[in-house]
Motif scaffolding. Structure first.
Motif, PDB file in Angstrom:
ATOM      1  N   ASN A 139       0.856  -1.188   0.000  1.00  0.00           N
ATOM      2  CA  ASN A 139       0.000   0.000   0.000  1.00  0.00           C
ATOM      3  C   ASN A 139       0.890   1.235   0.000  1.00  0.00           C
ATOM      4  OD1 ASN A 139      -1.740   2.172   0.739  1.00  0.00           O
ATOM      5  ND2 ASN A 139      -3.169   0.707   1.670  1.00  0.00           N
ATOM      6  N   PRO A 140       0.687   2.154  -0.926  1.00  0.00           N
ATOM      7  CA  PRO A 140       1.555   3.345  -0.969  1.00  0.00           C
ATOM      8  C   PRO A 140       1.424   4.238   0.250  1.00  0.00           C
ATOM      9  CG  PRO A 140      -0.297   3.582  -2.488  1.00  0.00           C
ATOM     10  CD  PRO A 140      -0.328   2.164  -2.013  1.00  0.00           C
ATOM     11  N   HIS A 141       0.301   4.134   0.952  1.00  0.00           N
ATOM     12  CA  HIS A 141       0.110   4.939   2.158  1.00  0.00           C
ATOM     13  C   HIS A 141       0.218   4.113   3.434  1.00  0.00           C
ATOM     14  CE1 HIS A 141      -1.144   8.191  -0.461  1.00  0.00           C
ATOM     15  NE2 HIS A 141      -2.052   7.393  -1.033  1.00  0.00           N
ATOM     16  N   GLY A 142       0.697   2.895   3.332  1.00  0.00           N
ATOM     17  CA  GLY A 142       0.751   2.001   4.502  1.00  0.00           C
ATOM     18  C   GLY A 142       1.619   2.546   5.631  1.00  0.00           C
ATOM     19  N   TYR A 143       2.721   3.181   5.276  1.00  0.00           N
ATOM     20  CA  TYR A 143       3.631   3.727   6.287  1.00  0.00           C
ATOM     21  C   TYR A 143       2.934   4.779   7.129  1.00  0.00           C
ATOM     22  CZ  TYR A 143       7.481   6.476   8.235  1.00  0.00           C
ATOM     23  OH  TYR A 143       8.296   7.157   9.078  1.00  0.00           O
ATOM     24  N   PHE A 144       2.169   5.660   6.447  1.00  0.00           N
ATOM     25  CA  PHE A 144       1.500   6.734   7.176  1.00  0.00           C
ATOM     26  C   PHE A 144       0.324   6.200   7.986  1.00  0.00           C
ATOM     27  CE2 PHE A 144       3.460   8.618   3.371  1.00  0.00           C
ATOM     28  CZ  PHE A 144       4.277   9.567   3.962  1.00  0.00           C
ATOM     29  N   TYR A 145      -0.396   5.188   7.420  1.00  0.00           N
ATOM     30  CA  TYR A 145      -1.474   4.560   8.181  1.00  0.00           C
ATOM     31  C   TYR A 145      -0.936   3.944   9.475  1.00  0.00           C
ATOM     32  CZ  TYR A 145      -4.385   5.072   4.015  1.00  0.00           C
ATOM     33  OH  TYR A 145      -5.073   5.575   2.947  1.00  0.00           O
TER      34      TYR A 145
END
Length: 360
Positions: A332-338
């Motif tokens: 997921n490209p936003h997994g780190y921020f999630y």
């Protein structure tokens, strides 16, 4: 003069020595012994510094009262000469020269004399230390001898002032009243010492309650040690005065017994105050340990709270730190921020929870 607890030189008296052998046991002193004489009655007072001991035989000791004050007992020749002049028992002279004596009272019926040993105590406020010097006194028919260790201060200055007053009881009464006055003066000094000890204890109590430090513990231990030392020197005085009151001797009149009972009350009061001070010191020590324990508990509670907050964060970080290929969230490209958001929500939620429960 700054005083420190005395360190005695080894006893030079050999085992098997003849009883009454004159051997000085005490601090090494270089100054010369000073002898002061005071001859008085109701009409006049004469004082003199005695340079030749043989002149003491010329004093009018029949009609008037004589007080000989010896400042420094390290000179055996002086003590021996006084013993000959006043017919003192050899065992009495031996005790005078031994400054390690415990407070006591002895009756010498053959010589019709009474011997008393007391401890004059001083308090060094800088080092929180109680020091003592031995005061020996001999009561005779018309005389009193006092022997004190060499010191810069004249502890009997107050008595000299009372002698200058023609209306004072010392001038009108016999030598037994002078002995009482000397004992009473020493006991009064004990009250001053206790006041200073109690002042330090009260200051320590406030300091321990405000901010307990390791140095407070050391001061408490030192003060308790000095109070025990003082009590060991005061406790025998109670039995001494009781024995002096009970003794059927013509040296101590009934009119002086009234004053001796007053001194006995003071001694009992001092002992009770010392016990109260020791209890206060124990309470301060308990407060110190309780404060330190509370501080430790607060630190441990804070560390526990932060540990609990970071435990789920460490779990999440460890979970996604595993090197598996098929982990959907890693693609997921936003997994780190999630993940960071979830970790922040968990940490903030736990923080407010602990605040709500008063853990922080």
């Amino acid at each position: 003069m700054k005083k420190k607890r005395k360190k005695f030189k080894p006893m030079s008296m050999k085992p098997g020595s003849i009883p009454g052998s004159l051997t000085y046991i005490g601090r090494e002193v270089k100054e010369k012994t000073k002898v002061h004489a005071c001859v008085y009655d109701e009409t006049e007072v004469k004082r003199m510094n005695v340079h030749r001991l043989d002149s003491l035989g010329n004093l009018d000791r029949q009609e008037k009262l004589t007080w000989i004050d010896v400042d420094g007992v390290h000179d055996i020749a002086v003590v021996d000469e006084l013993g000959k002049t006043f017919n003192l028992h050899p065992l009495l002279l031996e005790d005078v020269l031994n400054t390690t004596q415990k407070p006591k009272i002895e009756f010498y019926e053959e010589e019709n004399q009474l011997f008393v040993v007391l401890k004059m105590m001083h308090f060094d406020q800088e080092n929180l230390e109680v020091d003592s010097e031995q005061i020996s006194m001999v009561l005779g028919r018309n005389f009193v001898l006092s022997f004190q260790e060499l010191d810069d201060t004249d502890i009997f200055e107050t008595i000299h002032g009372r002698l200058d007053n023609p209306a004072s009881r010392i001038r009108r009464y016999k030598s037994d009243y002078l002995l009482y006055a000397l004992i009473d003066l020493i006991v009064d000094y004990y009250f001053l010492l206790i006041d200073r000890l109690n002042g330090h204890l009260e200051d320590l109590e406030e300091s321990v309650l405000d901010d307990p430090q390791t140095e407070h513990q050391n001061k408490i231990y030192r003060l308790k040690k000095e109070m025990s030392y003082m009590r060991r020197n005061v406790l025998p005085l109670r039995d001494m005065i009781q024995a002096l009151i009970r003794e059927d001797s013509d040296l101590v009149g009934k009119q002086v017994n009234v004053y001796l009972r007053d001194v006995l009350d003071h001694v009992v009061q001092i002992l009770e105050t010392l016990d109260a001070c020791r209890d206060l010191a124990d309470n301060i020590m308990n407060n110190y340990y309780a404060s330190i324990s509370n501080k430790t508990n607060e630190v441990m509670k804070t560390l526990t709270v932060f540990t609990v907050i970071f435990m789920p964060l460490s779990f999440i970080a460890g979970l996604y730190g595993m090197n598996f290929v098929n982990m959907p969230e890693l693609q997921n490209p936003h997994g780190y921020f999630y993940t960071l958001g979830v970790m922040a929500v968990i940490a903030i939620s736990l923080w407010f929870y602990f605040k709500w429960r008063d853990f922080l």
